[in-house]
Design an enzyme around this catalytic site. Structure first.
Site, PDB file in Angstrom:
ATOM      1  N   CYS A   1      37.478  -6.474   4.221  1.00 39.47           N
ATOM      2  CA  CYS A   1      38.563  -5.505   4.348  1.00 39.47           C
ATOM      3  C   CYS A   1      38.939  -5.320   5.812  1.00 39.47           C
ATOM      4  CB  CYS A   1      38.230  -4.117   3.789  1.00 39.47           C
ATOM      5  SG  CYS A   1      37.645  -4.154   2.099  1.00 39.47           S
TER       6      CYS A   1
ATOM      7  N   ARG B   1      41.107 -10.749   6.470  1.00 33.68           N
ATOM      8  CA  ARG B   1      39.869 -10.085   6.041  1.00 33.68           C
ATOM      9  C   ARG B   1      39.898  -9.696   4.565  1.00 33.68           C
ATOM     10  NH1 ARG B   1      37.432  -8.181  10.913  1.00 33.68           N
ATOM     11  NH2 ARG B   1      36.042  -6.862   9.704  1.00 33.68           N
TER      12      ARG B   1
ATOM     13  N   TRP C   1      39.308  -6.486   0.353  1.00 33.14           N
ATOM     14  CA  TRP C   1      38.601  -7.557  -0.324  1.00 33.14           C
ATOM     15  C   TRP C   1      37.651  -6.825  -1.264  1.00 33.14           C
ATOM     16  CZ3 TRP C   1      33.483  -9.329  -0.747  1.00 33.14           C
ATOM     17  CH2 TRP C   1      33.347 -10.616  -1.289  1.00 33.14           C
TER      18      TRP C   1
ATOM     19  N   ASN D   1      35.866  -0.207   5.360  1.00 32.12           N
ATOM     20  CA  ASN D   1      35.450  -1.602   5.313  1.00 32.12           C
ATOM     21  C   ASN D   1      33.929  -1.599   5.232  1.00 32.12           C
ATOM     22  OD1 ASN D   1      34.847  -4.307   5.927  1.00 32.12           O
ATOM     23  ND2 ASN D   1      35.088  -3.962   8.128  1.00 32.12           N
ATOM     24  N   GLY D   2      33.356  -2.239   4.214  1.00 28.65           N
ATOM     25  CA  GLY D   2      31.899  -2.274   4.093  1.00 28.65           C
ATOM     26  C   GLY D   2      31.472  -1.875   2.690  1.00 28.65           C
TER      27      GLY D   2
ATOM     28  N   GLU E   1      29.924 -30.199   4.049  1.00 28.63           N
ATOM     29  CA  GLU E   1      31.134 -29.517   4.503  1.00 28.63           C
ATOM     30  C   GLU E   1      32.343 -29.961   3.668  1.00 28.63           C
ATOM     31  OE1 GLU E   1      31.923 -27.074   6.121  1.00 28.63           O
ATOM     32  OE2 GLU E   1      33.945 -27.359   6.906  1.00 28.63           O
TER      33      GLU E   1
ATOM     34  N   LYS F   1      34.769 -27.502   1.491  1.00 26.27           N
ATOM     35  CA  LYS F   1      36.228 -27.438   1.706  1.00 26.27           C
ATOM     36  C   LYS F   1      36.978 -27.629   0.399  1.00 26.27           C
ATOM     37  CE  LYS F   1      36.560 -25.934   4.851  1.00 26.27           C
ATOM     38  NZ  LYS F   1      35.600 -25.717   5.892  1.00 26.27           N
TER      39      LYS F   1
ATOM     40  N   GLU G   1      36.515 -24.499  -1.960  1.00 21.51           N
ATOM     41  CA  GLU G   1      37.183 -23.247  -1.597  1.00 21.51           C
ATOM     42  C   GLU G   1      38.701 -23.378  -1.668  1.00 21.51           C
ATOM     43  OE1 GLU G   1      36.507 -23.251   3.222  1.00 21.51           O
ATOM     44  OE2 GLU G   1      36.684 -21.289   2.309  1.00 21.51           O
TER      45      GLU G   1
ATOM     46  N   HIS H   1      17.390 -38.689  -8.040  1.00 27.00           N
ATOM     47  CA  HIS H   1      16.446 -37.633  -8.425  1.00 27.00           C
ATOM     48  C   HIS H   1      17.116 -36.569  -9.299  1.00 27.00           C
ATOM     49  CE1 HIS H   1      13.539 -39.455  -5.819  1.00 27.00           C
ATOM     50  NE2 HIS H   1      14.428 -39.447  -4.838  1.00 27.00           N
TER      51      HIS H   1
ATOM     52  N   LYS I   1      38.698 -14.365   5.369  1.00 26.15           N
ATOM     53  CA  LYS I   1      38.332 -15.132   6.557  1.00 26.15           C
ATOM     54  C   LYS I   1      37.049 -14.611   7.189  1.00 26.15           C
ATOM     55  CE  LYS I   1      39.173 -18.156   9.840  1.00 26.15           C
ATOM     56  NZ  LYS I   1      38.771 -19.526   9.469  1.00 26.15           N
TER      57      LYS I   1
END
Ligand code: M6R
Length: 605
Positions: free
Chosen positions: A2, A27, A74, A98-99, A478, A482, A485, A501, A600
């Protein structure tokens, strides 16, 4: 996560709040809202979705008032709808948060028993109710202090009060909050970037602090209600503009500028005349370091994994890479001769910050590798190495990843040199190769069309795998992150040797598989693993610098990267995996810069 903002001014504040909220959308973008004090009343407007929606509402029904607070959400507690959107207001107080308030259930119960009712499912509303209750019997400072004392968890808060129509309150514990100073107006914001168009004079609240903004002054208090002074920082004008230029979205801009950002970062750290690396005054003399521990989340963790391979290759040091959310709760055997390195684009990631805090409490030496130099991690670490990538706006990290790799590579070489773990000729050769890297990145960027062609193979895929060995393994991880997401396709990165395996069971006819196979000492082994995939029907996209024609008939597509030394070809492997995620997401009509459910800057646990 947020984002919060608050302004007290001598003019109407709603337009400035909206423009600051747009900057904070990285955010969170589940909902947006604003409260002002207008004609002696709290005026609250909020909606689900983005700030653009809120702007339309305000256009129909303008919000006046020369002080106010705003929020982008968020969602944590409660679905992302209009009722759960912030601010949360009573008759007398309005709050943005925020939190996460960890004891919100108990507080909710307590205040329900006192006769209060709740409108939303959020943890934040308990703060509104508590402030409302304390206001009946306490003065303003005590009301704020008593409320904060009862809260458990992390928060940054912005609050306005109907009966105090000349002030905005800010408070911090665990989540960042910046204070900006203007002429006849003052501001709070989740970061300095949101305030940058209004001021370049910034202070930061520390954990436990709260502040009261008036238009001509700001008062700061610590957790004991004692008035305190704050240092004022002047922000640099560097990278003031974050705009997309002619690009469709920030992500394509950020991918395509990687040759420039790489060059800039190398120039910042390289003494070109002496071919040496300008990293001095590390918190521990490199010769005395016992072990290196790298800590981060997400993409930044992948850069730590990459650095682990480099540090093992070029130094005699023992090294570990840890996920911050695990590190912060583990029983770590701290050693004062170990160097703890924290990597974070934003410098605000809650888990990374908490892991750094834990190290500080245990009095060990810390180093932050960050993009945002005014961030909480940069301010707390003993030593900071910026990556100089400029603002990264797309939620998917691209140029910051490359920047983190550059700084970690330079740091590795420097430590190696200082410890006499590397001979001068090899050090020089590696530096000369690194100087050529921006051109090679540019050459790879110019081949975007090749990836665009193959992206179509992925849009119907149930899932995919990225395989690599050695330096290519962190890039495989990575690549998978990518794709997940951005395009919401299930993807996993595996060490190619692990396939037999278990994961090999997933391969079925037509499944696309990305194989990272540069011509390094693992090449032959990776090719064998690739053949095992092809034999089971996998459709392989091979990314390699190998130019031979062998095996071509079995491979669906081969993407050629330029040749360089094997320790840095991971930079070049990164470009096609970024393009692939980007183009698959584009074909699937996904929101490139703001993928669903993400934000972000991850400032909650
Ligand atoms: O700001 P940070 O580098 O600390 O962020 C860490 C992760 O949240 C971040 O890298 C995330 O994984 C990215 N969205 C991945 O593209």
């Amino acid at each position: 996560m947020c984002g919060i903002v608050g302004i007290v001014s001598n003019k109407s504040v709603s337009a400035s709040i909206i423009s600051a909220l747009k900057k904070l959308e990285y955010r969170g973008y589940d909902s947006a809202g604003i409260s002002t004090i207008s004609n002696g009343q709290i005026s609250e407007q909020k909606c689900s979705g983005r700030v653009d929606n809120l702007e339309k509402i305000l256009f129909q029904n303008p919000s006046s008032g020369d002080l106010g607070i705003g929020h982008v959400r968020w969602a944590t507690h409660g679905v992302p709808n209009q009722v759960n959107a912030h601010p949360h207001s009573s008759e007398v107080v309005s709050v943005v948060h925020n939190g996460i308030i960890e004891n919100s259930d108990e507080l909710r119960k307590e205040y329900k028993e006192k006769g209060y009712s709740f409108k939303s499912q959020t943890d934040t509303e308990v703060i509104t109710i508590m402030l409302t209750d304390y206001l009946k019997k306490e003065n303003l400072i005590n009301c704020i202090h008593k409320t904060l004392e009862k809260l458990e968890g992390s928060f940054a808060l912005g609050v306005i009060f109907k009966d105090f129509d000349n002030l905005v309150v800010g408070a911090r514990r665990g989540s960042p909050l910046a204070v900006g100073y203007g002429h006849n107006e003052n501001f709070i914001g989740s970061d300095s970037y949101a305030l940058k168009s209004m001021t370049n004079k910034i202070s930061y609240l520390d954990d436990g602090d709260f502040c009261i903004l008036f238009k001509e002054k700001v008062e700061f208090y610590n957790s004991d209600k004692k008035k305190i002074n704050k240092q004022i920082f002047e922000l640099s004008n560097e990278d003031n503009t974050a705009d997309k230029g002619d690009y469709r979205d920030f992500m394509s801009k950020e991918i395509n500028e990687q040759s420039i950002t790489t060059k800039k970062c190398i120039n910042e750290y390289l003494d070109k005349s002496r071919n040496d690396i300008n990293i001095y005054n590390l918190p521990i003399d490199p010769k005395k370091i016992n072990k290196i521990r790298l800590i981060a989340c997400g993409t930044a963790y992948h850069s730590c994994l990459m650095a682990k391979y480099w540090i093992e290759e070029f130094t005699s040091l023992d090294v570990e890479a840890d996920i911050a959310s695990e590190f912060r709760y583990r029983k770590i055997k701290f050693n004062s001769n170990d160097l703890y390195i924290f990597v974070s684009q934003s410098g605000e990631t809650a888990d990374t910050y908490a892991a750094l805090e834990k190290c500080k409490k245990n009095q060990v030496k810390t180093c932050g590798i960050v993009n945002v130099v005014e961030s909480s991690i940069a301010r707390m670490a003993d030593f900071v190495l910026p990556i100089h990538a400029g603002p990264e706006i797309g939620v998917a990290s691209t140029k910051a990843f490359i920047g983190q790799l550059i700084v970690l590579y330079l740091l590795t070489l420097k430590i190696s040199k200082e410890r006499n773990d590397i001979i001068d000729d090899e050090y020089l050769k590696l530096i000369l190769d690194l100087k050529k890297l921006p051109e090679l990145i540019e050459e790879t960027l110019n081949k975007q069309k090749d990836i665009q062609l193959i992206a179509r193979d992925f849009i119907e895929a149930k899932g995919t795998m990225y395989l690599g060995r050695g330096y290519s393994y962190p890039i495989a991880m990575e690549g998978a992150l990518k794709l997940k997401e951005l395009s919401y396709i299930h993807a996993e990165g595996y060490a190619a040797g692990e396939m037999k395996h278990g994961p090999l069971a997933l391969i079925e006819d037509g499944m696309p598989v990305i194989v990272l196979a540069p011509k390094d000492r693992f090449f032959e082994k990776t090719i064998s693993n690739m053949q095992e995939v092809i034999a089971r029907g996998g459709k392989v996209l091979m990314i390699t610098d190998d130019t031979s024609k062998t095996m071509n008939e079995n491979i669906r597509f081969k993407f050629q990267i330029p040749k360089t030394n094997s320790t840095i070809n991971s930079f070049l492997l990164t470009i096609p995996i970024q393009f692939l995620a980007y183009h698959v997401a584009l074909l699937k009509n996904c929101d490139i810069d703001k993928p669903r459910n993400l934000a972000k800057s991850v400032t909650v646990e």
